[in-house]
Design a protein around this motif. Sequence first.
Motif, PDB file in Angstrom:
ATOM      1  N   SER A  15       2.285  -6.936  -5.091  1.00  0.00           N
ATOM      2  CA  SER A  15       1.936  -6.485  -3.550  1.00  0.00           C
ATOM      3  C   SER A  15       1.162  -5.220  -3.424  1.00  0.00           C
ATOM      4  O   SER A  15       1.482  -4.476  -3.897  1.00  0.00           O
ATOM      5  CB  SER A  15       3.013  -6.760  -2.237  1.00  0.00           C
ATOM      6  OG  SER A  15       2.890  -7.285  -1.333  1.00  0.00           O
ATOM      7  N   PRO A  16      -0.006  -4.917  -2.497  1.00  0.00           N
ATOM      8  CA  PRO A  16      -1.287  -4.200  -2.885  1.00  0.00           C
ATOM      9  C   PRO A  16      -0.677  -3.262  -2.795  1.00  0.00           C
ATOM     10  O   PRO A  16       0.475  -3.043  -1.195  1.00  0.00           O
ATOM     11  CB  PRO A  16      -1.901  -4.384  -2.371  1.00  0.00           C
ATOM     12  CG  PRO A  16      -1.324  -5.895  -1.185  1.00  0.00           C
ATOM     13  CD  PRO A  16      -0.171  -6.224  -2.032  1.00  0.00           C
ATOM     14  N   MET A  17      -0.255  -1.733  -3.304  1.00  0.00           N
ATOM     15  CA  MET A  17       0.805  -0.735  -2.586  1.00  0.00           C
ATOM     16  C   MET A  17      -0.182   1.484  -2.939  1.00  0.00           C
ATOM     17  O   MET A  17      -0.455   1.195  -3.810  1.00  0.00           O
ATOM     18  CB  MET A  17       2.137  -0.167  -2.793  1.00  0.00           C
ATOM     19  CG  MET A  17       2.772  -1.108  -1.967  1.00  0.00           C
ATOM     20  SD  MET A  17       4.878  -1.462  -3.100  1.00  0.00           S
ATOM     21  CE  MET A  17       3.940  -1.364  -4.534  1.00  0.00           C
ATOM     22  N   GLU A  18      -0.853   1.077  -1.747  1.00  0.00           N
ATOM     23  CA  GLU A  18      -1.582   2.837  -1.696  1.00  0.00           C
ATOM     24  C   GLU A  18      -0.450   3.526  -3.186  1.00  0.00           C
ATOM     25  O   GLU A  18       0.415   3.923  -2.944  1.00  0.00           O
ATOM     26  CB  GLU A  18      -1.918   3.555  -0.095  1.00  0.00           C
ATOM     27  CG  GLU A  18      -2.208   4.819  -0.270  1.00  0.00           C
ATOM     28  CD  GLU A  18      -2.271   5.507   1.528  1.00  0.00           C
ATOM     29  OE1 GLU A  18      -1.119   5.188   1.344  1.00  0.00           O
ATOM     30  OE2 GLU A  18      -2.959   5.946   1.018  1.00  0.00           O
ATOM     31  N   GLN A  70      -8.459  -5.278  -2.650  1.00  0.00           N
ATOM     32  CA  GLN A  70      -8.325  -4.904  -0.586  1.00  0.00           C
ATOM     33  C   GLN A  70      -8.801  -3.119  -0.035  1.00  0.00           C
ATOM     34  O   GLN A  70      -8.855  -2.969  -0.339  1.00  0.00           O
ATOM     35  CB  GLN A  70      -6.522  -4.836  -0.538  1.00  0.00           C
ATOM     36  CG  GLN A  70      -6.174  -4.994   0.818  1.00  0.00           C
ATOM     37  CD  GLN A  70      -4.484  -5.373   1.242  1.00  0.00           C
ATOM     38  OE1 GLN A  70      -4.098  -3.521   1.011  1.00  0.00           O
ATOM     39  NE2 GLN A  70      -3.830  -5.534   0.773  1.00  0.00           N
ATOM     40  N   ASN A  97      -7.008  -6.506   4.402  1.00  0.00           N
ATOM     41  CA  ASN A  97      -5.867  -6.205   5.287  1.00  0.00           C
ATOM     42  C   ASN A  97      -5.453  -5.992   6.073  1.00  0.00           C
ATOM     43  O   ASN A  97      -6.302  -4.907   7.452  1.00  0.00           O
ATOM     44  CB  ASN A  97      -5.530  -4.331   4.246  1.00  0.00           C
ATOM     45  CG  ASN A  97      -3.796  -4.067   4.851  1.00  0.00           C
ATOM     46  OD1 ASN A  97      -3.440  -4.089   6.458  1.00  0.00           O
ATOM     47  ND2 ASN A  97      -3.290  -3.194   3.841  1.00  0.00           N
ATOM     48  N   LYS A 139      -3.878 -10.704   4.066  1.00  0.00           N
ATOM     49  CA  LYS A 139      -2.537  -9.877   4.075  1.00  0.00           C
ATOM     50  C   LYS A 139      -2.499  -9.624   5.084  1.00  0.00           C
ATOM     51  O   LYS A 139      -3.242  -8.891   6.149  1.00  0.00           O
ATOM     52  CB  LYS A 139      -2.160  -9.448   3.181  1.00  0.00           C
ATOM     53  CG  LYS A 139      -0.559  -8.259   2.474  1.00  0.00           C
ATOM     54  CD  LYS A 139      -0.787  -8.289   1.280  1.00  0.00           C
ATOM     55  CE  LYS A 139       1.022  -7.517   1.705  1.00  0.00           C
ATOM     56  NZ  LYS A 139       1.128  -6.198   1.958  1.00  0.00           N
ATOM     57  N   ASN A 202       5.549 -12.787   1.404  1.00  0.00           N
ATOM     58  CA  ASN A 202       6.312 -11.559   1.090  1.00  0.00           C
ATOM     59  C   ASN A 202       7.462 -10.786   2.294  1.00  0.00           C
ATOM     60  O   ASN A 202       7.068 -11.156   2.912  1.00  0.00           O
ATOM     61  CB  ASN A 202       4.881  -9.849   1.292  1.00  0.00           C
ATOM     62  CG  ASN A 202       5.142  -8.865   0.961  1.00  0.00           C
ATOM     63  OD1 ASN A 202       4.768  -7.968   1.681  1.00  0.00           O
ATOM     64  ND2 ASN A 202       5.881  -8.238   0.019  1.00  0.00           N
ATOM     65  N   ASP A 204      10.684  -8.244   1.119  1.00  0.00           N
ATOM     66  CA  ASP A 204      12.242  -8.237   0.692  1.00  0.00           C
ATOM     67  C   ASP A 204      12.356  -8.789  -0.777  1.00  0.00           C
ATOM     68  O   ASP A 204      13.895  -8.988  -0.197  1.00  0.00           O
ATOM     69  CB  ASP A 204      13.219  -8.385   2.193  1.00  0.00           C
ATOM     70  CG  ASP A 204      13.238  -7.277   2.959  1.00  0.00           C
ATOM     71  OD1 ASP A 204      12.293  -6.334   3.433  1.00  0.00           O
ATOM     72  OD2 ASP A 204      13.284  -7.035   4.154  1.00  0.00           O
ATOM     73  N   GLY A 226       6.684  -5.932  -3.769  1.00  0.00           N
ATOM     74  CA  GLY A 226       6.564  -4.734  -3.530  1.00  0.00           C
ATOM     75  C   GLY A 226       7.183  -3.728  -3.761  1.00  0.00           C
ATOM     76  O   GLY A 226       6.887  -3.287  -4.935  1.00  0.00           O
ATOM     77  N   ARG A 227       7.960  -2.666  -3.429  1.00  0.00           N
ATOM     78  CA  ARG A 227       8.559  -1.695  -3.041  1.00  0.00           C
ATOM     79  C   ARG A 227       9.839  -1.720  -4.840  1.00  0.00           C
ATOM     80  O   ARG A 227      10.084  -1.570  -5.405  1.00  0.00           O
ATOM     81  CB  ARG A 227       9.829  -1.818  -1.969  1.00  0.00           C
ATOM     82  CG  ARG A 227       8.646  -1.408  -1.264  1.00  0.00           C
ATOM     83  CD  ARG A 227       9.128  -1.002   0.318  1.00  0.00           C
ATOM     84  NE  ARG A 227      10.017  -2.532   0.708  1.00  0.00           N
ATOM     85  CZ  ARG A 227      10.519  -3.086   1.853  1.00  0.00           C
ATOM     86  NH1 ARG A 227      11.290  -1.799   2.524  1.00  0.00           N
ATOM     87  NH2 ARG A 227      10.831  -3.649   2.423  1.00  0.00           N
TER      88      ARG A 227
HETATM   89  C1  LIG Z   1       4.200   2.892  -0.337  1.00  0.00           C
HETATM   90  C2  LIG Z   1       3.741   1.861  -0.060  1.00  0.00           C
HETATM   91  C3  LIG Z   1       2.100   1.383   0.607  1.00  0.00           C
HETATM   92  C4  LIG Z   1       1.542  -0.212   1.056  1.00  0.00           C
HETATM   93  N1  LIG Z   1       0.475   0.425   0.108  1.00  0.00           N
HETATM   94  C5  LIG Z   1       0.110  -0.901   0.556  1.00  0.00           C
HETATM   95  C6  LIG Z   1      -1.200  -1.560   0.768  1.00  0.00           C
HETATM   96  O1  LIG Z   1      -1.550  -0.414   0.254  1.00  0.00           O
HETATM   97  N2  LIG Z   1      -1.982  -2.340   1.233  1.00  0.00           N
HETATM   98  C7  LIG Z   1      -1.172  -3.398   1.770  1.00  0.00           C
HETATM   99  O2  LIG Z   1      -1.675  -5.135   1.723  1.00  0.00           O
HETATM  100  N3  LIG Z   1       0.652  -3.426   2.205  1.00  0.00           N
HETATM  101  C8  LIG Z   1       0.660  -2.182   1.530  1.00  0.00           C
HETATM  102  N4  LIG Z   1       2.242  -2.159   1.527  1.00  0.00           N
HETATM  103  C9  LIG Z   1       2.925  -3.099   2.215  1.00  0.00           C
HETATM  104  C10 LIG Z   1       3.339  -3.932   1.508  1.00  0.00           C
HETATM  105  O3  LIG Z   1       2.095  -4.325  -0.225  1.00  0.00           O
HETATM  106  C11 LIG Z   1       4.319  -5.456   1.601  1.00  0.00           C
HETATM  107  O4  LIG Z   1       3.833  -6.083   1.628  1.00  0.00           O
HETATM  108  C12 LIG Z   1       5.700  -4.151   1.597  1.00  0.00           C
HETATM  109  O5  LIG Z   1       6.385  -3.226   1.083  1.00  0.00           O
HETATM  110  C13 LIG Z   1       7.206  -5.367   2.592  1.00  0.00           C
HETATM  111  O6  LIG Z   1       6.410  -6.239   0.167  1.00  0.00           O
HETATM  112  P1  LIG Z   1       8.413  -5.853   0.223  1.00  0.00           P
HETATM  113  O7  LIG Z   1       9.323  -6.253   0.685  1.00  0.00           O
HETATM  114  O8  LIG Z   1       7.995  -6.298  -1.433  1.00  0.00           O
HETATM  115  O9  LIG Z   1       7.699  -4.088  -0.913  1.00  0.00           O
HETATM  116  C14 LIG Z   1       2.537  -0.823   1.224  1.00  0.00           C
HETATM  117  C15 LIG Z   1       3.828  -0.483   1.728  1.00  0.00           C
HETATM  118  C16 LIG Z   1       4.467   0.502   1.212  1.00  0.00           C
HETATM  119  C17 LIG Z   1       6.074   0.658   0.845  1.00  0.00           C
END
Ligand SMILES: Cc1cc2nc3c(=O)[nH]c(=O)nc-3n(C[C@H](O)[C@H](O)[C@H](O)COP(=O)(O)O)c2cc1C
Length: 325
Positions: A15-18, A70, A97, A139, A202, A204, A226-227
């Motif tokens: 999952s995309p994450m900053e 993204q 996004n 997303k 997506n 949890d 993601g996390r």
């Molecule tokens: C540190 C962090 C940064 C994130 N950055 C983005 C992002 O840049 N783009 C995005 O679409 N979602 C972002 N998310 C959301 C995650 O992609 C994901 O949708 C969300 O964490 C739920 O999925 P998970 O339960 O598997 O973590 C971010 C989440 C976290 C925790």
Amino acid sequence: MEIKNILPEFSLGLSPMEAVTTPCFRQICKKYGVDVLFSEFISSDALARGIESSCKKMDFKEEERPLAIQIFGNNETSLREAAELAAQSSCDWIDINWGCPVKKVAGKGCGSGILNDIGKMEYLTKKVVESVNIPVSVKTRLGYSDDNKPIVEVAERMQDVGVQLISIHGRTRNQMYKGEADWTLIGEVKNNPRMNIPVFGNGDIDSAEKMLEYKNRYGVDGILIGRAAMGNPFIFRQCKDLLEGKQASLFGIKERIDACKEHLRGLRDWRGDRYAILEMRKFYSGYFRGLNNFKPYRIRLVTTNSYEEVEEILSLIEQTFDYEF
Ligand SMILES: Cc1cc2nc3c(=O)[nH]c(=O)nc-3n(C[C@H](O)[C@H](O)[C@H](O)COP(=O)(O)O)c2cc1C
């Protein structure tokens, strides 16, 4: 090219994450079997203005394909310009996004802030689709608040303006990250006979077992993790193992240290020592989860400002904890 033609039958995605889904971490996840990768979200305003740190976030290597860049924003001109720039990077597709809940983003009508104005979401998405000749995905979340969860209709409208893939995080904007992700509406989108683009779920998923259970229960075309992948790229191999009917692999200290060092060095090569030292701090508990008495090492790792010392501590951990876990 259509997105669905380059995806496997079932896609596992990071999952995309900053500040997490950087090129080197994505490459490590690829090694462990992830199918689909996304960049960090990138401000379309910053891209359109040519801000160097934002442009750098578009870096990727061939081995990462299929990879989407993204972007986020709320201004038609900069969204279109950013999409054109992203397309020039030759990524496989562009992801918009429409899901970020944080105030500085959603408060300006970007990310999930748009879920209060579906007409505008539809308009801006259409403009991005029209501005590039590569595919576009989005997303997003279930809706804005508990009493406003229009995702089934939103997904149809996204498909109707030419979006080729939708990823849905099973929470609302107002939920931020609280409570539990509700996958029932994700399942409804997937089972809507009007939908024919891939639907990724997506929220949890924190183990290979849960991935398999949710894949089977909701029938989605892919799952984004993601996390639970932070400092744990191994989860993708474990997911692949279960999908292939095998037992989930275990990963010993040597492999964990090697991945962690590769990550650290990759961040240093990409953005320098200081960036690497600081950004790695959020990954150590992931890489070393389950190690007994790890805390004193973690404290040293997250307090030192010396790159060499980080490498030394990692080597010390390898010598001290030489057992499988
Ligand atoms: C540190 C962090 C940064 C994130 N950055 C983005 C992002 O840049 N783009 C995005 O679409 N979602 C972002 N998310 C959301 C995650 O992609 C994901 O949708 C969300 O964490 C739920 O999925 P998970 O339960 O598997 O973590 C971010 C989440 C976290 C925790």
